[in-house]
Design a protein around this motif. Structure first.
Motif, mmCIF file in Angstrom:
data_model
loop_
_atom_site.group_PDB
_atom_site.id
_atom_site.type_symbol
_atom_site.label_atom_id
_atom_site.label_comp_id
_atom_site.label_asym_id
_atom_site.label_seq_id
_atom_site.Cartn_x
_atom_site.Cartn_y
_atom_site.Cartn_z
ATOM 1 N N ALA A 29 0.630 -1.272 0.208
ATOM 2 C CA ALA A 29 -0.348 -0.156 -0.276
ATOM 3 C C ALA A 29 0.808 1.333 -0.141
ATOM 4 O O ALA A 29 1.154 1.541 0.780
ATOM 5 C CB ALA A 29 -1.346 -0.001 1.534
ATOM 6 N N LYS A 30 0.850 2.426 -1.020
ATOM 7 C CA LYS A 30 1.024 3.093 -0.976
ATOM 8 C C LYS A 30 0.630 4.381 -0.480
ATOM 9 O O LYS A 30 0.959 6.382 -1.080
ATOM 10 C CB LYS A 30 2.024 3.324 -2.356
ATOM 11 C CG LYS A 30 3.112 2.689 -2.105
ATOM 12 C CD LYS A 30 4.177 2.089 -4.329
ATOM 13 C CE LYS A 30 5.025 1.766 -3.674
ATOM 14 N NZ LYS A 30 6.292 1.588 -4.457
ATOM 15 N N THR A 31 -0.683 4.003 -0.301
ATOM 16 C CA THR A 31 -1.754 5.795 -0.456
ATOM 17 C C THR A 31 -2.784 5.138 0.875
ATOM 18 O O THR A 31 -2.656 4.100 0.932
ATOM 19 C CB THR A 31 -2.736 5.764 -2.079
ATOM 20 O OG1 THR A 31 -3.068 4.845 -2.273
ATOM 21 C CG2 THR A 31 -1.976 6.039 -2.253
ATOM 22 N N LYS A 32 -3.807 6.422 0.576
ATOM 23 C CA LYS A 32 -4.390 5.892 2.001
ATOM 24 C C LYS A 32 -5.990 5.526 1.359
ATOM 25 O O LYS A 32 -6.422 7.104 0.405
ATOM 26 C CB LYS A 32 -4.460 6.491 3.744
ATOM 27 C CG LYS A 32 -2.611 6.057 3.853
ATOM 28 C CD LYS A 32 -3.195 7.462 5.141
ATOM 29 C CE LYS A 32 -2.013 6.424 6.040
ATOM 30 N NZ LYS A 32 -1.882 7.903 7.268
ATOM 31 N N ASP A 33 -6.925 4.638 1.669
ATOM 32 C CA ASP A 33 -8.987 5.138 1.307
ATOM 33 C C ASP A 33 -9.472 5.504 2.763
ATOM 34 O O ASP A 33 -9.152 5.134 3.523
ATOM 35 C CB ASP A 33 -9.368 3.728 0.834
ATOM 36 C CG ASP A 33 -10.220 4.439 -0.300
ATOM 37 O OD1 ASP A 33 -10.614 5.560 -0.498
ATOM 38 O OD2 ASP A 33 -10.763 2.822 -0.866
ATOM 39 N N HIS A 34 -10.118 6.827 2.251
ATOM 40 C CA HIS A 34 -10.913 7.340 3.304
ATOM 41 C C HIS A 34 -12.709 6.464 3.201
ATOM 42 O O HIS A 34 -12.858 5.628 2.704
ATOM 43 C CB HIS A 34 -11.445 8.876 2.698
ATOM 44 C CG HIS A 34 -10.418 9.337 2.861
ATOM 45 N ND1 HIS A 34 -9.050 9.800 2.017
ATOM 46 C CD2 HIS A 34 -9.692 10.661 4.025
ATOM 47 C CE1 HIS A 34 -8.245 10.765 1.659
ATOM 48 N NE2 HIS A 34 -8.636 10.873 3.703
ATOM 49 N N TYR A 49 -13.689 18.941 5.946
ATOM 50 C CA TYR A 49 -13.575 17.746 6.423
ATOM 51 C C TYR A 49 -12.686 17.919 8.191
ATOM 52 O O TYR A 49 -12.354 18.048 8.855
ATOM 53 C CB TYR A 49 -12.601 16.630 5.326
ATOM 54 C CG TYR A 49 -13.028 17.319 4.290
ATOM 55 C CD1 TYR A 49 -14.076 16.238 3.363
ATOM 56 C CD2 TYR A 49 -11.929 17.154 3.469
ATOM 57 C CE1 TYR A 49 -14.344 16.760 2.115
ATOM 58 C CE2 TYR A 49 -11.968 17.331 1.994
ATOM 59 C CZ TYR A 49 -13.618 16.495 1.483
ATOM 60 O OH TYR A 49 -13.867 16.945 0.123
ATOM 61 N N PRO A 50 -13.585 16.717 8.380
ATOM 62 C CA PRO A 50 -13.352 15.983 10.106
ATOM 63 C C PRO A 50 -11.428 15.449 9.700
ATOM 64 O O PRO A 50 -11.455 15.145 9.028
ATOM 65 C CB PRO A 50 -14.071 14.994 10.295
ATOM 66 C CG PRO A 50 -15.051 14.970 9.176
ATOM 67 C CD PRO A 50 -14.372 15.553 8.325
ATOM 68 N N LYS A 51 -11.461 16.100 11.059
ATOM 69 C CA LYS A 51 -9.548 16.084 10.934
ATOM 70 C C LYS A 51 -9.708 14.139 11.387
ATOM 71 O O LYS A 51 -8.354 13.929 11.530
ATOM 72 C CB LYS A 51 -8.669 16.739 12.523
ATOM 73 C CG LYS A 51 -9.066 18.576 11.787
ATOM 74 C CD LYS A 51 -8.412 19.211 12.989
ATOM 75 C CE LYS A 51 -8.468 20.371 12.515
ATOM 76 N NZ LYS A 51 -7.190 21.144 12.406
ATOM 77 N N ASN A 52 -10.167 13.550 11.989
ATOM 78 C CA ASN A 52 -10.059 12.399 12.351
ATOM 79 C C ASN A 52 -11.178 11.084 11.965
ATOM 80 O O ASN A 52 -11.020 10.191 11.869
ATOM 81 C CB ASN A 52 -10.786 11.725 14.191
ATOM 82 C CG ASN A 52 -12.758 12.932 13.426
ATOM 83 O OD1 ASN A 52 -12.681 12.452 12.915
ATOM 84 N ND2 ASN A 52 -12.807 11.730 14.485
ATOM 85 N N LEU A 53 -10.828 11.610 10.065
ATOM 86 C CA LEU A 53 -11.177 10.961 8.973
ATOM 87 C C LEU A 53 -10.510 9.223 9.300
ATOM 88 O O LEU A 53 -9.524 9.207 9.144
ATOM 89 C CB LEU A 53 -11.551 11.351 7.609
ATOM 90 C CG LEU A 53 -11.993 12.174 7.514
ATOM 91 C CD1 LEU A 53 -11.572 12.418 5.693
ATOM 92 C CD2 LEU A 53 -13.159 12.009 6.804
ATOM 93 N N LEU A 54 -11.510 8.447 9.098
ATOM 94 C CA LEU A 54 -10.774 7.046 9.224
ATOM 95 C C LEU A 54 -10.137 7.211 7.193
ATOM 96 O O LEU A 54 -10.903 7.447 6.534
ATOM 97 C CB LEU A 54 -11.690 5.764 9.256
ATOM 98 C CG LEU A 54 -12.186 5.816 10.802
ATOM 99 C CD1 LEU A 54 -13.882 5.189 10.557
ATOM 100 C CD2 LEU A 54 -11.229 5.909 12.451
ATOM 101 N N THR A 55 -9.200 6.215 7.681
ATOM 102 C CA THR A 55 -8.489 5.608 6.322
ATOM 103 C C THR A 55 -8.364 4.201 6.395
ATOM 104 O O THR A 55 -7.886 4.098 8.167
ATOM 105 C CB THR A 55 -6.667 6.314 6.654
ATOM 106 O OG1 THR A 55 -6.686 6.348 6.932
ATOM 107 C CG2 THR A 55 -7.714 8.297 5.850
ATOM 108 N N ILE A 56 -7.479 3.634 5.568
ATOM 109 C CA ILE A 56 -7.380 2.179 5.253
ATOM 110 C C ILE A 56 -5.885 2.191 4.893
ATOM 111 O O ILE A 56 -5.831 3.110 3.559
ATOM 112 C CB ILE A 56 -8.547 1.151 5.151
ATOM 113 C CG1 ILE A 56 -8.708 1.234 3.730
ATOM 114 C CG2 ILE A 56 -9.388 0.899 6.583
ATOM 115 C CD1 ILE A 56 -9.882 0.587 2.921
ATOM 116 N N PRO A 57 -5.037 0.996 4.642
ATOM 117 C CA PRO A 57 -4.081 1.207 3.248
ATOM 118 C C PRO A 57 -4.229 1.172 2.220
ATOM 119 O O PRO A 57 -5.397 -0.358 2.001
ATOM 120 C CB PRO A 57 -2.643 0.667 3.910
ATOM 121 C CG PRO A 57 -3.282 -0.153 5.718
ATOM 122 C CD PRO A 57 -4.876 0.265 5.747
#
Length: 70
Positions: free
Chosen positions: A13-18, A29-37
């Motif tokens: 993984a080289k990016t993060k998906d919201h 946008y909220p500062k605590n958005l969840l992301t996954i690799p």
């Protein structure tokens, strides 16, 4: 150091998906958005699906307003 793996396909993984997609949120946008690799290929592959979903959602809401609300 162990490399992060794409949640969808298992590649590096080289990016993060919201989660949820930023398309469904208003700015700022909220500062605590969840992301996954996510690898770049998987992350970009969902863009058209997310855009389609948003268009269907907006169209559905417009129909509800036209037919069911005074």
């Amino acid at each position: 150091k162990e490399k992060l793996r794409c949640y969808y396909c298992g590649q590096v993984a080289k990016t993060k998906d919201h989660i949820p997609s930023k398309n469904l949120l208003e700015k700022p946008y909220p500062k605590n958005l969840l992301t996954i690799p996510a690898c770049l290929k998987c992350n970009q592959s969902f863009s058209l699906d997310e855009e389609y979903f948003l268009n269907v959602l907006v169209s559905s809401l417009k129909l509800v307003n036209i037919f069911f609300l005074p």
